[in-house]
Design an enzyme around this catalytic site. Structure first.
Site, PDB file in Angstrom:
ATOM      1  N   ARG A 141       0.785  -1.230   0.000  1.00 47.90           N
ATOM      2  CA  ARG A 141       0.000   0.000   0.000  1.00 47.90           C
ATOM      3  C   ARG A 141       0.820   1.284   0.000  1.00 47.90           C
ATOM      4  O   ARG A 141       0.262   2.370   0.106  1.00 47.90           O
ATOM      5  CB  ARG A 141      -1.023  -0.040   1.133  1.00 47.90           C
ATOM      6  N   GLU A 203      -4.758 -15.377   8.989  1.00 53.54           N
ATOM      7  CA  GLU A 203      -5.475 -16.511   8.384  1.00 53.54           C
ATOM      8  C   GLU A 203      -4.616 -17.776   8.399  1.00 53.54           C
ATOM      9  O   GLU A 203      -5.104 -18.871   8.165  1.00 53.54           O
ATOM     10  CB  GLU A 203      -5.885 -16.184   6.943  1.00 53.54           C
ATOM     11  N   ASP A 331     -13.693 -12.970  11.354  1.00 54.27           N
ATOM     12  CA  ASP A 331     -12.708 -12.213  10.571  1.00 54.27           C
ATOM     13  C   ASP A 331     -13.090 -10.737  10.488  1.00 54.27           C
ATOM     14  O   ASP A 331     -12.851 -10.077   9.487  1.00 54.27           O
ATOM     15  CB  ASP A 331     -12.544 -12.819   9.165  1.00 54.27           C
TER      16      ASP A 331
END
Ligand code: CA
Length: 716
Positions: A141, A203, A331
């Site tokens: 990013r 994850e 999540d």
């Protein structure tokens, strides 16, 4: 451009921002840019100094040359092709006429911001092996800048300082334990003389933290962990005090968290509140998602999962936290855009310093920036998992939402009501602009006794709700349940002001300007300017590629520019192929820059030569296909798409010659033939038979598409 000449500044500023405002003497150059410039970013609107445009991360520019009346005159100033395809999520940083931007594989590009001419490119050579342990594509990013340095985060866990003039590596440190599946996609932030960086990997099973490094040397200054040490002993870290006092008690003593770290990764938002000298960061989801596996004996809230946490900028010592989703099960990260603002919340309308977030869980939160006190919260999209918030801001959960007894249709799903795509806030309109979305998910515990062979670590069945076979028309129904919305939200009244519906989720981040514009791109490749008060569309142009990143704006020699990095990929595009009916073809990443009267052109899109046609015959018994279906969901789906429908970022396995050939399939899946591109071998988690069963399911799906009229039968 040099801004040392104050007379020149006055001339520039008068055409670009409101003339009544005195332009300050800033001495902003590549060599001098530092934390004070970022703290006063509003004083140098000709630059874009940090990820969110300043420490408040409002993504609000005071530049006004491009306005509601002339925005239709925007044209392409220049474009620059990145070296890779796949997802692009960076916000271009601009200082002293130079642009620094990143593309896939953590490659850093330094460009002349006026001409687009390349200064240097730094490729940190991220390996395919490292790429394979990321959840959501090899994205990055963006960078930070400080006194002649460009600070870059690398996907494999490195943090590097580059010479801003040459790209030469000045220092490089490893910020993670390489024996664990950590990755970095977030942009570093420089606060005073420290670089702040977190990481991802929840994850797959990691323990989250945020670190501060000396910007001059790369030496670790402090670290704050976001979950307990498995033995609940001190880490010798800044977080020790609060864990001993409070946070350790929110975790039980057994369960997956003790072996896998518990999650809580700080993978995106980090801001700096100058008025209280606090660094404030967003914390991610639990690992595994399913709290009954993560922490079976505990009933605690699992601090600091899904929380907004404030720490002392110099020491990392705990100041306050607010947990958006206690004992996360879905999540629901709280890593999304954090924005600082002064809102008229006092009794007589006086300003109150607040921090705001629209995290994945679907509630818009307004908190006191000094204390973390919950001021207000309201769901900004329809949700199923909670009916509202109690007076302390704690969600009132739906009794079935935790999917322990039976499956639960979660809205939002794990893609979130808002993901990483940056939202913006205009102090002028008082509105936040949210790239909101709806992507439902059927949550289901992994059945008792079933061993997940996945590298993923969820405790939830990733195949839940996905039909092994389905009739024609099913895809249209799925697609219709997915929406994307540009939402203008009033954070004082906690209500929607206006909305623009997009065709599908995963749309780009937002830029707001003092001239009343809100600018956003979509994954379908439309770059559009809206009236910030009304949402009326004022201008749009196709960029021939998807846009997920947020634009930035800057000025050089009296001209304002709007820049956006384009490129299709990222989490949504990779693992939600079925959500696309007219997917934009994948293309090379690109920086596209607009200005008034620009006459350049955007290169034509790459042609998509893929013919939707099986390249072999179906094979295998119904049992083999069924086993292959489950294994595909666990090990393949998040990159290659549910229902084996690719969105085009990666090859659609259904139309691949490799699927038709058992031996080539084996070489790729089990032996790592395509490791360099991130398709690492699965021989540690799958048997040879497993791999062929997956192939049987993929081929079955190819022929299902033919039967349903979604693909052509092969020509003999
Ligand atoms: Ca996550």
């Amino acid at each position: 451009m040099s801004l040392k000449i104050s007379g020149m500044i006055a001339v520039l500023a008068c055409g670009l921002v409101a003339c009544s405002e005195e332009a300050p003497h800033t001495n902003l150059t590549l060599a001098t840019v530092n934390s004070e410039h970022i703290a006063n970013a509003a004083a140098t609107p000709e630059a874009w100094l940090s990820y969110g445009g300043g420490y408040e991360e409002q993504r609000f520019s005071r530049l006004e040359q491009i306005n509601q009346q002339n925005v239709h005159e925007l044209g392409v100033a220049w474009t620059y092709d990145l070296q890779t395809s796949r997802g692009v999520e960076a916000t271009p940083i601009v200082v002293d006429g130079k642009m620094f931007v990143t593309g896939a594989w953590s490659i850093v590009y330094a460009l002349d911001a006026k001409s687009g001419e390349e200064m240097w490119v730094h490729n940190p050579q991220v390996s395919g092996e490292d790429a394979a342990i990321g959840c959501c594509d090899v994205v990055n990013r963006g960078v930070a800048v400080h006194e002649g340095k460009v600070i870059a985060s690398i996907f494999d866990g490195r943090l590097q300082a580059l010479d801003a003039q040459t790209g030469e590596v000045l220092w490089s440190v490893l910020t993670v334990d390489k024996s664990k599946p950590y990755t970095i996609t977030g942009a570093p932030r420089v606060v005073k003389d420290k670089v702040l960086i977190g990481n991802g990997g929840a994850e797959f099973g990691v323990r989250g933290y945020v670190s501060a490094y000396d910007v001059h040397t790369g030496e670790l200054a402090w670290r704050f962990y976001t979950t307990s040490n498995p033995n609940k002993q001190p880490d010798g870290a800044a977080s020790d005090g609060i864990f001993a006092a409070k946070a350790n008690d929110t975790w039980g003593d057994t369960g997956k968290w003790t072996s896998d770290g518990g999650g809580g990764t700080v993978w995106d938002s980090i801001i700096y509140d100058t008025s209280n000298d606090n660094v404030i960061f967003g914390v991610g989801n639990g690992s595994p998602w399913n709290a009954t596996l993560r922490d079976p004996e505990g009933v605690g809230d699992n601090f600091f999962l899904s929380s907004i946490v404030a720490v002392d900028a110099d020491t990392g010592a705990y100041k306050w936290h607010f947990q958006t989703t206690p004992r996360d099960q879905w999540d629901y990260t709280a890593t999304q855009t954090l924005i600082l603002a002064d809102l008229p919340l006092g009794e007589a309308g006086q300003a109150r310093r607040v921090v705001m977030q629209a995290p994945k869980n679907g509630f818009y939160y307004v908190l006191d920036a000094k204390t973390g006190e919950f001021i207000s919260g309201k769901n900004f999209v329809p949700i199923t998992w909670a009916s509202g918030l109690d007076p302390q801001g704690r969600p009132i959960e739906h009794p079935d939402a935790r999917y322990t007894e039976k499956e639960f249709l979660g809205v939002p799903g794990p893609m979130g009501a808002h993901n990483w795509h940056p939202m913006a806030f205009s102090p002028q309109t008082g509105l936040a602009y949210i790239p909101a979305q709806q992507v439902p998910q059927l949550y289901q515990s992994l059945p008792e006794g079933q061993s997940a062979k996945s590298k993923w670590n969820l405790g939830a069945d990733y195949a839940a709700g996905i039909p092994p076979t389905y009739p024609a028309g099913t895809l249209d129904v799925i697609r219709a349940s997915y929406t994307g919305t540009l939402l203008a939200w009033d954070p004082v009244k906690q209500q929607e002001r206006w909305r623009v519906e997009h065709k599908g989720p995963g749309n780009g981040g937002i830029l707001a300007t003092a001239s009343g514009l809100v600018i956003q791109g979509t994954l379908r490749g439309n770059f559009t300017a809206y009236n910030a008060e009304t949402g009326d569309k004022l201008w749009a142009q196709s960029v021939n590629s998807g846009i997920a990143a947020a634009p930035s704006t800057y000025a050089i020699d009296g001209e304002q520019y709007v820049a956006v990095a384009t490129g299709w990929g990222g989490g949504w595009a990779l693992n939600n192929g079925q959500g696309w009916d007219e997917a934009v073809a994948p293309d090379i990443g690109r920086v596209v820059v607009f200005k008034l009267g620009g006459t350049g052109a955007i290169p034509d899109p790459m042609e998509n030569f893929v013919v939707k046609q099986p390249k072999g015959e179906t094979f295998g018994t119904a049992d083999q296909i069924s086993v292959g279906f489950q294994l595909y969901a666990e090990s393949c789906m998040v990159c290659h798409g549910p229902l084996v429908i690719s969105s085009g970022v990666l090859p659609d396995l259904r139309w691949s010659y490799q699927t038709a050939d058992a031996e080539t399939w084996h070489e790729i899946v089990m032996e790592g033939l395509l490791s360099d591109s991130g398709m690492t071998p699965f021989d540690k988690v799958l048997t040879n038979e497993d791999a062929q069963n997956i192939r049987a399911y993929v081929m079955d799906q190819a022929w299902l598409a033919v039967a349903n009229g979604d693909a052509q039968a092969p020509t003999k």
